[in-house]
Design a protein around this motif. Structure first.
Motif: not given
Ligand SMILES: [Zn+2]
Length: 247
Positions: A124-135
């Protein structure tokens, strides 16, 4: 799936944490307006166009998009849908969601994923960190702020219900004419046919999310459209009172 005349639950295929499933945005329309509620994951423009066509409605006539909250699966295709429309469509949401939808601050789940005391397990952490890159790829300007209890004069009347907890400005929408509650992520369909709560970890303030359900008790609901799980019909007042801990 047709919920009522001018109310279509869209079934959009999606992969969530590795499993094939569906998300269920809603389209509401009459001769004056066409309103989309929530805008899917990134890359789902074509799936929206197809689902709307299959529901017998017109994608091109969308002139308003109401966002229940700013999570990636609700605003991912917002910008591409807006860009595809022949006219400017208005984006409506609650004040609590606005800074996220406009990209002025990163999604709080991405920020929490980075925190030293992050509550999330690794996947889940990896998924949400990914969001920070492309939001910022799918943020847009908000045109109108919706207030708790506001009655929107569209399609016979749509009531805005502020249900904070899952996110700060989460809203549900009640369509009085067809006794339909668009629940966003305030309610999930779980175990095939039961109304349930959103996942605890995916909610900013879970006790508040539970308390917010108490606001729904007063509504006469025949159909609940859950973004995750789809349409639910049953004894709404009893189910919601149980979930909100009122009985
Ligand atoms: Zn969601």
């Amino acid at each position: 799936m047709k919920i009522a005349t001018g109310v279509e639950m869209l079934e959009i295929p999606a992969t969530i944490q590795g499993s094939q499933t569906f998300i269920y945005p809603t389209l509401i329309w009459d001769s004056n307006t066409t309103i989309l509620i929530d805008a899917g994951f990134p890359g789902q423009l074509a799936a929206f166009k197809q689902a709307i066509m299959e529901g017998g409605a017109s994608f091109e006539r969308i002139d308003k998009i109401i966002i229940t909250h700013h999570d990636r699966d609700h605003i991912g295709s917002l910008r591409s849908i807006l860009n595809e429309l022949p006219q400017k469509a208005l984006v409506l949401t609650h004040e609590g969601e606005r800074p996220y939808i406009e990209g002025r601050i990163p999604p709080f789940k991405a920020t929490m994923a980075d925190a030293p005391d992050s509550p999330y397990p690794p996947e889940m952490k990896a998924l949400f960190q990914q969001q920070k890159l492309d939001y910022l790829d799918f943020t847009v300007g908000v045109d109108k702020i919706l207030e708790d209890g506001e009655e929107l004069p569209f399609c016979g009347g749509i009531t805005v219900i502020h249900t904070p907890g899952h996110t700060p400005g989460h809203i549900c929408l009640y369509i009085g004419k067809s006794k339909t509650l668009i629940a966003g992520d305030a309610l999930f369909v779980v175990e095939g046919d039961k109304l349930g709560l959103p996942p605890k970890l995916a909610s900013l303030d879970w006790p508040l999310a539970v308390r917010s359900l108490g606001k729904l008790v007063r509504y006469d609901v025949e159909t609940v459209v859950c973004y995750h799980g789809g349409a639910w019909r049953g004894n709404f007042s009893r189910s919601i009172a149980e979930l909100a801990g009122l009985q």
